[in-house]
Scaffold this motif. Structure first.
Motif, PDB file in Angstrom:
ATOM      1  N   LEU A 150      43.622  44.332  37.303  1.00 38.87           N
ATOM      2  CA  LEU A 150      44.149  42.738  37.420  1.00 38.87           C
ATOM      3  C   LEU A 150      45.227  42.914  38.536  1.00 38.87           C
ATOM      4  N   ILE A 151      44.951  41.869  39.213  1.00 44.24           N
ATOM      5  CA  ILE A 151      46.011  41.542  40.310  1.00 44.24           C
ATOM      6  C   ILE A 151      46.504  40.092  40.267  1.00 44.24           C
ATOM      7  N   PRO A 152      48.036  40.005  40.181  1.00 44.60           N
ATOM      8  CA  PRO A 152      48.530  38.677  40.173  1.00 44.60           C
ATOM      9  C   PRO A 152      47.604  37.793  41.367  1.00 44.60           C
ATOM     10  N   GLU A 153      47.326  36.548  41.078  1.00 49.11           N
ATOM     11  CA  GLU A 153      46.755  35.905  42.389  1.00 49.11           C
ATOM     12  C   GLU A 153      47.642  35.690  43.434  1.00 49.11           C
ATOM     13  N   THR A 154      48.902  35.388  43.171  1.00 49.85           N
ATOM     14  CA  THR A 154      49.813  35.254  44.375  1.00 49.85           C
ATOM     15  C   THR A 154      50.002  36.369  45.384  1.00 49.85           C
ATOM     16  N   HIS A 155      49.487  37.576  44.824  1.00 49.66           N
ATOM     17  CA  HIS A 155      49.637  38.729  45.563  1.00 49.66           C
ATOM     18  C   HIS A 155      48.328  39.516  46.254  1.00 49.66           C
ATOM     19  N   TYR A 156      47.343  38.509  45.810  1.00 48.42           N
ATOM     20  CA  TYR A 156      45.959  39.119  46.033  1.00 48.42           C
ATOM     21  C   TYR A 156      45.542  38.665  47.583  1.00 48.42           C
ATOM     22  N   VAL A 157      45.102  39.774  48.301  1.00 45.78           N
ATOM     23  CA  VAL A 157      44.470  39.371  49.698  1.00 45.78           C
ATOM     24  C   VAL A 157      43.150  39.982  49.675  1.00 45.78           C
ATOM     25  N   PRO A 158      42.019  39.083  49.737  1.00 45.48           N
ATOM     26  CA  PRO A 158      40.781  39.559  49.464  1.00 45.48           C
ATOM     27  C   PRO A 158      40.301  40.990  50.300  1.00 45.48           C
ATOM     28  N   ARG A 159      40.775  40.983  51.556  1.00 46.17           N
ATOM     29  CA  ARG A 159      40.159  42.298  52.398  1.00 46.17           C
ATOM     30  C   ARG A 159      40.918  43.357  51.902  1.00 46.17           C
ATOM     31  N   LEU A 160      42.131  43.342  51.029  1.00 48.76           N
ATOM     32  CA  LEU A 160      42.560  44.785  50.411  1.00 48.76           C
ATOM     33  C   LEU A 160      41.971  44.892  49.038  1.00 48.76           C
ATOM     34  N   LYS A 161      40.941  44.239  48.659  1.00 49.54           N
ATOM     35  CA  LYS A 161      40.424  44.453  47.262  1.00 49.54           C
ATOM     36  C   LYS A 161      40.011  46.101  46.880  1.00 49.54           C
ATOM     37  N   LYS A 162      39.607  46.833  47.942  1.00 51.60           N
ATOM     38  CA  LYS A 162      39.358  48.035  47.722  1.00 51.60           C
ATOM     39  C   LYS A 162      40.797  48.807  47.589  1.00 51.60           C
ATOM     40  N   ASP A 163      41.529  48.787  48.206  1.00 51.13           N
ATOM     41  CA  ASP A 163      42.984  49.310  48.181  1.00 51.13           C
ATOM     42  C   ASP A 163      43.387  48.868  46.722  1.00 51.13           C
ATOM     43  N   TYR A 164      43.519  47.686  46.289  1.00 54.11           N
ATOM     44  CA  TYR A 164      44.173  47.615  45.027  1.00 54.11           C
ATOM     45  C   TYR A 164      43.406  48.430  43.964  1.00 54.11           C
ATOM     46  N   LEU A 165      42.158  48.385  43.964  1.00 55.61           N
ATOM     47  CA  LEU A 165      41.322  49.389  42.894  1.00 55.61           C
ATOM     48  C   LEU A 165      41.726  50.700  43.229  1.00 55.61           C
ATOM     49  N   HIS A 166      41.413  51.320  44.455  1.00 60.91           N
ATOM     50  CA  HIS A 166      41.778  52.730  44.611  1.00 60.91           C
ATOM     51  C   HIS A 166      43.138  53.111  44.495  1.00 60.91           C
ATOM     52  N   ALA A 167      43.920  52.303  44.332  1.00 64.72           N
ATOM     53  CA  ALA A 167      45.398  52.581  44.086  1.00 64.72           C
ATOM     54  C   ALA A 167      45.608  53.063  42.410  1.00 64.72           C
ATOM     55  N   VAL A 168      44.468  52.777  41.765  1.00 66.99           N
ATOM     56  CA  VAL A 168      44.600  53.148  40.339  1.00 66.99           C
ATOM     57  C   VAL A 168      43.470  53.903  39.835  1.00 66.99           C
ATOM     58  N   HIS A 169      42.412  53.735  40.574  1.00 65.83           N
ATOM     59  CA  HIS A 169      40.974  54.254  40.232  1.00 65.83           C
ATOM     60  C   HIS A 169      40.551  55.269  41.433  1.00 65.83           C
ATOM     61  N   GLN A 170      39.996  56.430  41.224  1.00 64.45           N
ATOM     62  CA  GLN A 170      39.457  57.054  42.152  1.00 64.45           C
ATOM     63  C   GLN A 170      38.073  56.499  43.027  1.00 64.45           C
ATOM     64  N   GLU A 171      38.048  56.523  44.156  1.00 65.19           N
ATOM     65  CA  GLU A 171      36.955  55.871  44.775  1.00 65.19           C
ATOM     66  C   GLU A 171      35.778  56.767  44.566  1.00 65.19           C
TER      67      GLU A 171
END
Length: 289
Positions: free
Chosen positions: A96-117
């Protein structure tokens, strides 16, 4: 290879034969070792059918795909033309990402900061403006491609997105002492905690027995500064009061209740005979169509 695919629940009645299904939504939930769906008529806000298949979950995604292909071979209702088909994936790879901090092109980076690719993953995102949250998640690319093709749909969400839509409807959502929702699946559970209507956390954990759930629940609440003796904990999932999971949680959590069936919807008689907390995550999909 043949697998033992069988419906663990199959619920409908004569009204289904009399209904024009092209006016109905098909709500599909894909989880670890499960494939469930409900037929929902939006005109009358009523659930008309429900079916849930279970099979031994596999480590390899290709095996899961083969199993679901066999579900399509035996369940011809899935080939019916519906008004729309909504696919919901219950995968552990989500964030879960706060909408104010969300940048669509970085969605993989948000996910892989927590879960392994993972290989062959597709990374998607659900935007929830009412909650100011974006849910970024990954699903198996081949399984997603197969279901998109079979259902001719691009309506894809994560199961947790539906849960987050449903919990504000609960009477204890605004409680100052807090409320924790525990959605239990096979070997996994999703924990969502609120105080005074504010979302504190949503996490998914693995478990082997009820004490594992108690440990994760109590540990999380204490880290959040929430009193486990005062907060109300609501269980949902295919559980019974004599189940080992329920008994262990009941032993340590004083304010334990079952999650109630979603209000505002109608259910055929056979569904009302099944405890409402059994398919809370499936019914919640109706809030997302």
């Amino acid at each position: 290879m043949a697998y033992n695919i069988h419906p663990s629940y199959a619920v409908d009645d004569a009204t289904l034969l009399e209904t024009d299904l092209t006016t109905c939504h098909l709500l599909v939930l894909i989880g670890k070792g499960t494939f469930s769906y409900a037929v929902f008529d939006p005109a009358i806000q009523k659930f008309l059918a429900l079916k849930s298949y279970s099979y031994q979950p596999q480590k390899m995604a290709v095996a899961d795909l083969e199993m679901i292909e066999q579900v399509f071979d035996v369940d011809k209702l899935l080939l019916t033309a519906f008004k729309s088909v909504l696919l919901a994936f219950d995968t552990p790879e989500c964030s879960l990402i706060p909408e104010t901090h969300y940048v669509p092109r970085l969605k993989k980076d948000y996910l892989h900061a927590v879960h392994q690719e993972k290989l062959q993953e597709a990374v998607l995102a659900d935007t929830m403006p009412a909650l100011s949250i974006v849910n970024v998640f990954a699903v198996d690319k081949d399984l997603l491609g197969f279901l998109r093709k079979e259902f001719s749909t691009d309506r894809i969400i994560h199961a947790h997105t539906a849960l987050l839509q449903s919990y504000p409807m609960d009477l204890d959502y605004q409680s100052g002492d807090g409320v924790a929702f525990v959605e239990v699946q096979r070997n996994r559970f999703t924990l969502t905690v609120y105080t005074s209507g504010n979302l504190l956390i949503q996490q998914q954990h693995e478990y082997q027995e009820g004490l594992d759930i108690v440990y994760h629940l109590v540990n999380t609440l204490r880290q959040l500064g929430v009193d486990e003796q005062k907060i109300k904990v609501k269980l949902s999932g295919a559980l019974a009061t004599d189940s080992q999971v329920y008994q262990e949680v009941f032993k340590f959590i004083p304010r334990l209740e079952w999650t109630q069936r979603l209000s505002g919807f109608k259910y055929i008689t056979q569904m009302q005979e099944i405890p409402g907390y059994y398919f809370h995550n499936l019914y919640a999909l109706a809030l997302c169509v």
